[in-house]
Scaffold this active site. Structure first.
Site, PDB file in Angstrom:
ATOM      1  N   ASP A  49       1.670  32.656  -9.414  1.00 58.93           N
ATOM      2  CA  ASP A  49       0.619  32.218  -8.489  1.00 58.93           C
ATOM      3  C   ASP A  49      -0.172  33.450  -8.073  1.00 58.93           C
ATOM      4  O   ASP A  49       0.386  34.405  -7.526  1.00 58.93           O
ATOM      5  CB  ASP A  49       1.229  31.541  -7.256  1.00 58.93           C
ATOM      6  CG  ASP A  49       0.163  31.134  -6.254  1.00 58.93           C
ATOM      7  OD1 ASP A  49      -0.666  30.279  -6.585  1.00 58.93           O
ATOM      8  OD2 ASP A  49       0.172  31.689  -5.130  1.00 58.93           O
TER       9      ASP A  49
ATOM     10  N   CYS B 145       8.801  20.662   4.513  1.00 57.65           N
ATOM     11  CA  CYS B 145       8.600  19.335   3.921  1.00 57.65           C
ATOM     12  C   CYS B 145       9.415  18.295   4.699  1.00 57.65           C
ATOM     13  O   CYS B 145      10.319  18.631   5.478  1.00 57.65           O
ATOM     14  CB  CYS B 145       9.010  19.371   2.450  1.00 57.65           C
ATOM     15  SG  CYS B 145       8.831  17.783   1.592  1.00 57.65           S
TER      16      CYS B 145
ATOM     17  N   ASP C 183       3.387  30.636  -1.308  1.00 62.18           N
ATOM     18  CA  ASP C 183       3.113  31.203  -2.624  1.00 62.18           C
ATOM     19  C   ASP C 183       4.277  31.007  -3.584  1.00 62.18           C
ATOM     20  O   ASP C 183       4.076  30.714  -4.768  1.00 62.18           O
ATOM     21  CB  ASP C 183       2.779  32.690  -2.496  1.00 62.18           C
ATOM     22  CG  ASP C 183       1.520  32.923  -1.671  1.00 62.18           C
ATOM     23  OD1 ASP C 183       0.646  32.040  -1.670  1.00 62.18           O
ATOM     24  OD2 ASP C 183       1.419  33.979  -1.019  1.00 62.18           O
TER      25      ASP C 183
ATOM     26  N   CYS D 128      11.455  17.976  -3.655  1.00 61.36           N
ATOM     27  CA  CYS D 128      11.455  16.516  -3.701  1.00 61.36           C
ATOM     28  C   CYS D 128      10.191  15.935  -4.327  1.00 61.36           C
ATOM     29  O   CYS D 128      10.142  14.742  -4.620  1.00 61.36           O
ATOM     30  CB  CYS D 128      11.653  15.946  -2.297  1.00 61.36           C
ATOM     31  SG  CYS D 128      10.263  16.271  -1.180  1.00 61.36           S
TER      32      CYS D 128
ATOM     33  N   GLU E 160      -2.256  29.751 -13.518  1.00 65.76           N
ATOM     34  CA  GLU E 160      -3.286  28.781 -13.145  1.00 65.76           C
ATOM     35  C   GLU E 160      -4.576  29.083 -13.895  1.00 65.76           C
ATOM     36  O   GLU E 160      -4.912  30.241 -14.136  1.00 65.76           O
ATOM     37  CB  GLU E 160      -3.549  28.841 -11.643  1.00 65.76           C
ATOM     38  CG  GLU E 160      -2.505  28.172 -10.786  1.00 65.76           C
ATOM     39  CD  GLU E 160      -2.896  28.192  -9.320  1.00 65.76           C
ATOM     40  OE1 GLU E 160      -3.203  27.124  -8.767  1.00 65.76           O
ATOM     41  OE2 GLU E 160      -2.910  29.281  -8.730  1.00 65.76           O
TER      42      GLU E 160
ATOM     43  N   CYS F 225      11.603  16.501   3.532  1.00 68.64           N
ATOM     44  CA  CYS F 225      12.993  16.534   3.075  1.00 68.64           C
ATOM     45  C   CYS F 225      13.797  17.623   3.769  1.00 68.64           C
ATOM     46  O   CYS F 225      15.005  17.755   3.527  1.00 68.64           O
ATOM     47  CB  CYS F 225      13.045  16.736   1.559  1.00 68.64           C
ATOM     48  SG  CYS F 225      12.445  18.350   0.997  1.00 68.64           S
TER      49      CYS F 225
ATOM     50  N   CYS G 264       5.770  19.708  -2.833  1.00 63.08           N
ATOM     51  CA  CYS G 264       7.119  20.219  -2.571  1.00 63.08           C
ATOM     52  C   CYS G 264       7.838  20.382  -3.900  1.00 63.08           C
ATOM     53  O   CYS G 264       7.953  19.436  -4.683  1.00 63.08           O
ATOM     54  CB  CYS G 264       7.885  19.270  -1.660  1.00 63.08           C
ATOM     55  SG  CYS G 264       9.616  19.770  -1.374  1.00 63.08           S
TER      56      CYS G 264
END
Length: 397
Positions: free
Chosen positions: A189, A345, A354, A329, A273, A347, A326
């Site tokens: 990233d 999150c 990052d 999950c 990316e 969860c 996430c």
């Protein structure tokens, strides 16, 4: 499997006064011929819808040399002049294939001064390089050795805005071979505070080379602005500014080379990316920082080194929500402002923004690879959609 890679080795050299004068004349003639051929091809296309090829421009060059006005073209080696016509032909080929913009004229002040010599226009013996129209070899600083028993195919001489002379020698490098295969994969990233964040959790800081020299650069630019246009003092001040820019670019390039070489050696598959830097720099608040990060250069270095050493680079779609998803999950958050660096999150998992994005990029890249997509998926997939978007659309009822 044995491979033979064409590789360019770039060195600095210090020309004598006679060599500098000869090369400067050659640079000027190359620029003149390129611009004249471009004008002729442009007029033929705009007025008569006629495509002029390399052979036609080469015939034009022969006629130009016989005129009294352009007789000075005979004073330099003919090989760089022919090579610039071949470069123009390649530029038009890329334009008609929609891979590049329409060729532009070379400016005396802004264009890179360079000349390319083929094997018929130079002599390379016992580590001594002598160009056509010269009696003495170039005083090259051999910072690293050429491959053993190498035979250079082309030599490109250039001079940058800082006044430094370079020679780039293109030859076969048999030492470049595919590395042993591994099962290591990594997702990357890209960022500004941290240059790269890996899916392993490692964070590579952004050295911010331009910011380190910003004060010196601003001072030199202010001094340049006060000099009279056309004066020798202005030329000296312009070169001082160029030297600071060159130092920044050299430091950035050295850092990226070391970083990409390490990533290629350690990982079999690298997922990144597909960032559109050209559009991102339109944000004037972040344009300076994005340019200093040099994401496009990082990707270019990573791709060609991966091709050299038998590695794979996968680029996921630019619209993939790597930061809002996430990695545990799969829940997709509705919002994720840039100032949010950690989030929790539903969860119960607390994510570093990052690191979580890098892990999602890795997972998506591996799934995209299974679909048969590769680097630049949005450009190579029929219909303009990437494999990521196609897969997402298949999920819809």
């Amino acid at each position: 499997m044995s491979t033979c890679v064409k590789r360019a080795f770039k060195y600095r050299f210090s020309p004598t006064d006679a060599q500098a004068a000869e090369l400067s004349r050659t640079f000027g003639c190359v620029r003149k011929v390129y611009n004249m051929a471009l004008q002729a091809r442009t007029e033929a296309w705009t007025l008569r819808q006629e495509r002029v090829n390399y052979n036609a421009t080469s015939a034009m060059l022969t006629v130009w040399k016989k005129t009294e006005e352009l007789a000075f073209l005979n004073e330099v080696s003919s090989v760089p002049l022919q090579q610039c016509l071949r470069h123009l032909q390649a530029a038009f080929t890329n334009f008609f294939a929609k891979r590049a913009r329409f060729p532009r004229f070379k400016s005396k002040k802004q264009a890179r001064a360079s000349a390319e010599y083929t094997s018929s226009a130079f002599r390379f013996r016992d580590g001594r390089l002598t160009l056509a129209k010269m009696t003495e070899p170039l005083a090259i600083v051999w910072s690293r050795p050429l491959p053993k028993d190498t035979k250079p195919s082309t030599v490109t001489v250039s001079k940058d805005a800082a006044g430094r002379w370079f020679v780039s020698i293109l030859c076969d490098d048999p030492s470049v071979k595919p590395l042993p295969a591994t099962d290591t994969t990594v997702g990357i990233d890209a960022g500004l505070d941290r240059l790269l964040t890996l899916s392993t959790g490692e964070k590579i800081t952004n050295p911010k080379h331009e910011r380190k020299h910003r004060a010196r650069l601003a001072k030199a630019q202010r001094a340049l602005a006060k000099k009279d246009k056309g004066s020798n003092n202005r030329a000296k001040a312009r070169q001082r500014v160029a030297k600071i820019h060159a130092r920044i670019a050299d430091s950035r390039r050295d850092r990226l080379h070391k970083l990409t070489t390490r990533l290629v050696r350690e990982n079999q598959t690298i997922v990144i990316e597909d960032l559109t830097v050209r559009n991102m720099v339109k944000n004037h608040t972040l344009a300076r920082a994005i340019s200093d990060a040099a994401w496009s250069e990082f990707r270019s270095l990573l791709e060609y080194k991966a091709a050299w050493y038998g590695r794979e680079v996968i680029a996921v779609d630019r619209f993939f929500p790597s930061s809002r998803l996430c990695s545990v999950c799969g829940t997709l958050a509705s919002k994720m402002p840039l100032n949010v660096r950690t989030w929790t999150c539903d969860c119960g998992t607390t994510h570093d923004r990052d690191v979580n994005a890098a892990r999602n990029i890795l997972a998506e890249g591996l799934s995209v690879s299974v679909c048969g997509a590769g680097v630049r998926p949005q450009r190579r997939t029929p219909g303009g959609q990437s494999a990521t978007k196609q897969k997402a659309s298949r999920r819809k009822p």
